[in-house]
Scaffold this motif. Sequence first.
Motif, PDB file in Angstrom:
ATOM      1  N   PRO A 146       0.806  -1.228   0.000  1.00 44.92           N
ATOM      2  CA  PRO A 146       0.000   0.000   0.000  1.00 44.92           C
ATOM      3  C   PRO A 146       0.836   1.274   0.000  1.00 44.92           C
ATOM      4  N   LEU A 147       2.058   1.214   0.525  1.00 45.18           N
ATOM      5  CA  LEU A 147       2.944   2.377   0.449  1.00 45.18           C
ATOM      6  C   LEU A 147       3.312   2.682  -0.995  1.00 45.18           C
ATOM      7  N   ILE A 148       3.658   1.638  -1.756  1.00 48.49           N
ATOM      8  CA  ILE A 148       4.010   1.820  -3.169  1.00 48.49           C
ATOM      9  C   ILE A 148       2.807   2.343  -3.948  1.00 48.49           C
ATOM     10  N   VAL A 149       1.657   1.703  -3.750  1.00 45.44           N
ATOM     11  CA  VAL A 149       0.452   2.087  -4.493  1.00 45.44           C
ATOM     12  C   VAL A 149       0.032   3.512  -4.147  1.00 45.44           C
ATOM     13  N   THR A 150       0.079   3.862  -2.870  1.00 41.31           N
ATOM     14  CA  THR A 150      -0.316   5.209  -2.458  1.00 41.31           C
ATOM     15  C   THR A 150       0.600   6.261  -3.073  1.00 41.31           C
ATOM     16  N   GLY A 151       1.905   6.018  -3.066  1.00 38.11           N
ATOM     17  CA  GLY A 151       2.840   6.962  -3.661  1.00 38.11           C
ATOM     18  C   GLY A 151       2.595   7.166  -5.141  1.00 38.11           C
ATOM     19  N   LEU A 152       2.309   6.065  -5.862  1.00 38.66           N
ATOM     20  CA  LEU A 152       2.068   6.167  -7.302  1.00 38.66           C
ATOM     21  C   LEU A 152       0.770   6.909  -7.606  1.00 38.66           C
ATOM     22  N   PHE A 153      -0.283   6.579  -6.874  1.00 38.76           N
ATOM     23  CA  PHE A 153      -1.575   7.141  -7.206  1.00 38.76           C
ATOM     24  C   PHE A 153      -1.762   8.561  -6.692  1.00 38.76           C
ATOM     25  N   ILE A 154      -1.012   8.952  -5.677  1.00 35.86           N
ATOM     26  CA  ILE A 154      -1.081  10.350  -5.260  1.00 35.86           C
ATOM     27  C   ILE A 154      -0.521  11.247  -6.356  1.00 35.86           C
ATOM     28  N   SER A 155       0.515  10.775  -7.070  1.00 34.41           N
ATOM     29  CA  SER A 155       1.019  11.556  -8.200  1.00 34.41           C
ATOM     30  C   SER A 155      -0.025  11.632  -9.312  1.00 34.41           C
ATOM     31  N   VAL A 156      -0.798  10.553  -9.496  1.00 37.49           N
ATOM     32  CA  VAL A 156      -1.885  10.580 -10.478  1.00 37.49           C
ATOM     33  C   VAL A 156      -2.957  11.577 -10.049  1.00 37.49           C
ATOM     34  N   GLN A 157      -3.284  11.561  -8.764  1.00 31.79           N
ATOM     35  CA  GLN A 157      -4.281  12.500  -8.246  1.00 31.79           C
ATOM     36  C   GLN A 157      -3.833  13.937  -8.459  1.00 31.79           C
ATOM     37  N   TRP A 158      -2.566  14.203  -8.247  1.00 40.07           N
ATOM     38  CA  TRP A 158      -2.013  15.538  -8.428  1.00 40.07           C
ATOM     39  C   TRP A 158      -2.222  16.019  -9.865  1.00 40.07           C
ATOM     40  N   ASN A 159      -1.998  15.104 -10.832  1.00 42.11           N
ATOM     41  CA  ASN A 159      -2.147  15.462 -12.241  1.00 42.11           C
ATOM     42  C   ASN A 159      -3.616  15.571 -12.668  1.00 42.11           C
ATOM     43  N   LEU A 160      -4.452  14.680 -12.136  1.00 41.34           N
ATOM     44  CA  LEU A 160      -5.861  14.683 -12.545  1.00 41.34           C
ATOM     45  C   LEU A 160      -6.638  15.846 -11.938  1.00 41.34           C
ATOM     46  N   LYS A 161      -6.415  16.080 -10.671  1.00 40.38           N
ATOM     47  CA  LYS A 161      -7.203  17.071  -9.954  1.00 40.38           C
ATOM     48  C   LYS A 161      -6.546  18.446  -9.901  1.00 40.38           C
ATOM     49  N   LYS A 162      -5.264  18.520 -10.296  1.00 36.69           N
ATOM     50  CA  LYS A 162      -4.533  19.791 -10.265  1.00 36.69           C
ATOM     51  C   LYS A 162      -4.521  20.405  -8.859  1.00 36.69           C
ATOM     52  N   ILE A 163      -4.383  19.555  -7.841  1.00 34.14           N
ATOM     53  CA  ILE A 163      -4.370  20.067  -6.480  1.00 34.14           C
ATOM     54  C   ILE A 163      -2.949  20.418  -6.085  1.00 34.14           C
ATOM     55  N   SER A 164      -2.811  21.174  -4.998  1.00 31.90           N
ATOM     56  CA  SER A 164      -1.490  21.611  -4.556  1.00 31.90           C
ATOM     57  C   SER A 164      -0.676  20.422  -4.061  1.00 31.90           C
ATOM     58  N   TRP A 165       0.645  20.569  -4.130  1.00 34.33           N
ATOM     59  CA  TRP A 165       1.519  19.449  -3.802  1.00 34.33           C
ATOM     60  C   TRP A 165       1.392  19.041  -2.347  1.00 34.33           C
ATOM     61  N   TRP A 166       1.144  20.008  -1.449  1.00 35.74           N
ATOM     62  CA  TRP A 166       1.097  19.652  -0.035  1.00 35.74           C
ATOM     63  C   TRP A 166      -0.148  18.843   0.304  1.00 35.74           C
ATOM     64  N   LYS A 167      -1.244  19.067  -0.447  1.00 33.39           N
ATOM     65  CA  LYS A 167      -2.443  18.256  -0.234  1.00 33.39           C
ATOM     66  C   LYS A 167      -2.229  16.823  -0.700  1.00 33.39           C
ATOM     67  N   SER A 168      -1.349  16.634  -1.678  1.00 32.82           N
ATOM     68  CA  SER A 168      -0.989  15.281  -2.105  1.00 32.82           C
ATOM     69  C   SER A 168      -0.017  14.641  -1.131  1.00 32.82           C
ATOM     70  N   LEU A 169       0.879  15.462  -0.601  1.00 34.15           N
ATOM     71  CA  LEU A 169       1.930  14.929   0.259  1.00 34.15           C
ATOM     72  C   LEU A 169       1.421  14.568   1.645  1.00 34.15           C
ATOM     73  N   PHE A 170       0.457  15.328   2.160  1.00 32.90           N
ATOM     74  CA  PHE A 170      -0.014  15.097   3.527  1.00 32.90           C
ATOM     75  C   PHE A 170      -0.570  13.685   3.738  1.00 32.90           C
ATOM     76  N   PRO A 171      -1.465  13.167   2.859  1.00 39.02           N
ATOM     77  CA  PRO A 171      -1.958  11.799   3.070  1.00 39.02           C
ATOM     78  C   PRO A 171      -0.837  10.761   3.035  1.00 39.02           C
ATOM     79  N   LEU A 172       0.140  10.955   2.134  1.00 38.08           N
ATOM     80  CA  LEU A 172       1.248  10.006   2.051  1.00 38.08           C
ATOM     81  C   LEU A 172       2.067  10.010   3.333  1.00 38.08           C
ATOM     82  N   LEU A 173       2.338  11.195   3.871  1.00 38.71           N
ATOM     83  CA  LEU A 173       3.087  11.281   5.122  1.00 38.71           C
ATOM     84  C   LEU A 173       2.313  10.638   6.272  1.00 38.71           C
ATOM     85  N   ALA A 174       1.005  10.891   6.322  1.00 43.05           N
ATOM     86  CA  ALA A 174       0.184  10.306   7.381  1.00 43.05           C
ATOM     87  C   ALA A 174       0.192   8.785   7.303  1.00 43.05           C
ATOM     88  N   ILE A 175       0.106   8.259   6.085  1.00 43.41           N
ATOM     89  CA  ILE A 175       0.118   6.805   5.893  1.00 43.41           C
ATOM     90  C   ILE A 175       1.488   6.229   6.256  1.00 43.41           C
TER      91      ILE A 175
END
Length: 233
Positions: A146-175
């Motif tokens: 799940p660490l690998i999958v979360t890291g990969l898909f958060i980058s996808v979320q960043w590209n699809l949703k155009k959200i700020s990098w810290w909103k993508s990074l926070f869930p990964l850090l929490a996990i």
Amino acid sequence: FFIPVINSADDVFLMYQLAGGFGELPDNLLHYDHILHPWLGAILAALFRWQPNFNWYTGFFILCQYISWVMIARVLLHLFNRSSGLAVFFLLFLLAGVNGLQSLNLTSTTWVFSISIVISWIYFPRFVIIYFFLLLIAGSIRLQIPLIVTGLFISVQWNLKKISWWKSLFPLLAICISFFLLNLVQKKYYSKNIHEWDKSESLRQDLFYAFNRPKDMDKPDSLIFQNATEKAF
């Protein structure tokens, strides 16, 4: 199709240990430092003690597979119209799902479980607490996936949703922090309850290292393999 096969030696050992198949009472002392966390093992062992005639180990993995494919179907029906979404779903299920159910193991189950959770998180973010809890369960089955999958898909979320990098990074850090704490608890639990667990785990890691490298007698890797196998056998 209705008689799944456990396709992993690790899974067979874990199942027998949890079920009391080695002639002892079911317990959650499974030795591995990164798969099947003791809290999850304790639940399965308790279920085996309560009802030993049912295979709770495979039942749990089939449940994870079922939840995974329901979440994948939901995402596909969100992305496509009903007929196209169902067509894509059945194609994916025939190519990947059927094989995963026929040949159950903790690794393939964790992959599909983790992927389904994270893609659901991307398209239905309002259920973030549920997804976080499900990811903790996936990490308790096999920590790295799940660490690998979360890291990969958060980058996808960043590209699809155009959200700020810290909103993508926070869930990964929490996990990552949650998984680190889970793993720390697992190691301390085994160190406390299994005699010389640290030494036996070090031996297992040496064996894993040697099995995945050439065994040429002139290379240091083969010396690790020889020393580890001599200690083990």
